[in-house]
Design a protein around this motif. Structure first.
Motif, mmCIF file in Angstrom:
data_model
loop_
_atom_site.group_PDB
_atom_site.id
_atom_site.type_symbol
_atom_site.label_atom_id
_atom_site.label_comp_id
_atom_site.label_asym_id
_atom_site.label_seq_id
_atom_site.Cartn_x
_atom_site.Cartn_y
_atom_site.Cartn_z
ATOM 1 N N ALA A 46 -30.454 6.640 20.628
ATOM 2 C CA ALA A 46 -29.626 6.911 21.808
ATOM 3 C C ALA A 46 -29.693 5.750 22.796
ATOM 4 N N ALA A 47 -30.885 5.171 22.961
ATOM 5 C CA ALA A 47 -31.028 4.021 23.863
ATOM 6 C C ALA A 47 -30.268 2.813 23.329
ATOM 7 N N VAL A 48 -30.280 2.623 22.018
ATOM 8 C CA VAL A 48 -29.528 1.510 21.424
ATOM 9 C C VAL A 48 -28.029 1.711 21.634
ATOM 10 N N ILE A 49 -27.551 2.931 21.461
ATOM 11 C CA ILE A 49 -26.123 3.213 21.651
ATOM 12 C C ILE A 49 -25.722 3.018 23.107
ATOM 13 N N ILE A 50 -26.541 3.515 24.039
ATOM 14 C CA ILE A 50 -26.233 3.349 25.465
ATOM 15 C C ILE A 50 -26.244 1.864 25.841
ATOM 16 N N THR A 51 -27.209 1.117 25.318
ATOM 17 C CA THR A 51 -27.274 -0.313 25.606
ATOM 18 C C THR A 51 -26.060 -1.043 25.056
ATOM 19 N N SER A 52 -25.678 -0.724 23.832
ATOM 20 C CA SER A 52 -24.518 -1.401 23.253
ATOM 21 C C SER A 52 -23.231 -1.051 24.011
ATOM 22 N N VAL A 53 -23.099 0.194 24.471
ATOM 23 C CA VAL A 53 -21.925 0.570 25.264
ATOM 24 C C VAL A 53 -21.904 -0.198 26.580
ATOM 25 N N LEU A 54 -23.052 -0.297 27.232
ATOM 26 C CA LEU A 54 -23.113 -1.022 28.497
ATOM 27 C C LEU A 54 -22.864 -2.514 28.317
ATOM 28 N N LEU A 55 -23.249 -3.055 27.187
ATOM 29 C CA LEU A 55 -23.036 -4.485 26.956
ATOM 30 C C LEU A 55 -21.623 -4.804 26.486
ATOM 31 N N LEU A 56 -21.021 -3.902 25.726
ATOM 32 C CA LEU A 56 -19.702 -4.185 25.159
ATOM 33 C C LEU A 56 -18.548 -3.853 26.095
ATOM 34 N N PHE A 57 -18.771 -2.994 27.068
ATOM 35 C CA PHE A 57 -17.709 -2.623 27.993
ATOM 36 C C PHE A 57 -18.086 -2.984 29.422
#
Length: 114
Positions: A46-57
């Protein structure tokens, strides 16, 4: 640039806070028993997904539009490579010492009693 601390924006601090909380939660869940112990994987994912969302958008543009032409000069080019070479040598030396003292440490056989 408005809203920056030490040259970075609020997003870096949000990501750092997220990962500190995830690390704390993972340490606490590792001590749990039963199925709660295996939820560490889901917390990490979940932390990886949240981090990737914050970095990609990102919300703002990556580079603000300059009104005048900005020349970027790298004045510490040689010093940075000297520091990189020193740290690389230190890392390889430390890795060699770990190999000698921990991995290749002999295991002595216990004497057999008749």
């Amino acid at each position: 640039m408005a809203g920056t601390v030490l040259g970075v924006g609020a997003g870096v601090f949000i990501l750092a806070l997220l990962w500190v909380l995830v690390l704390l939660l993972c340490v606490l869940l590792c001590r749990a028993s039963g199925l709660a112990r295996f939820s560490v994987t889901f917390v990490f994912l979940a932390a990886v997904i949240i981090t990737s969302v914050l970095l990609l958008f990102p919300r703002a543009t990556e580079v603000p539009t300059p009104e005048v032409e900005i020349k970027i000069m790298d004045k510490f080019f040689i010093g940075r490579y000297v520091l990189l070479a020193f740290l690389s040598i230190f890392f390889l030396g430390s890795l060699f010492l770990v190999l000698i003292h921990h991995i290749l440490e002999p295991i002595y056989a216990k004497p057999l009693r008749d």
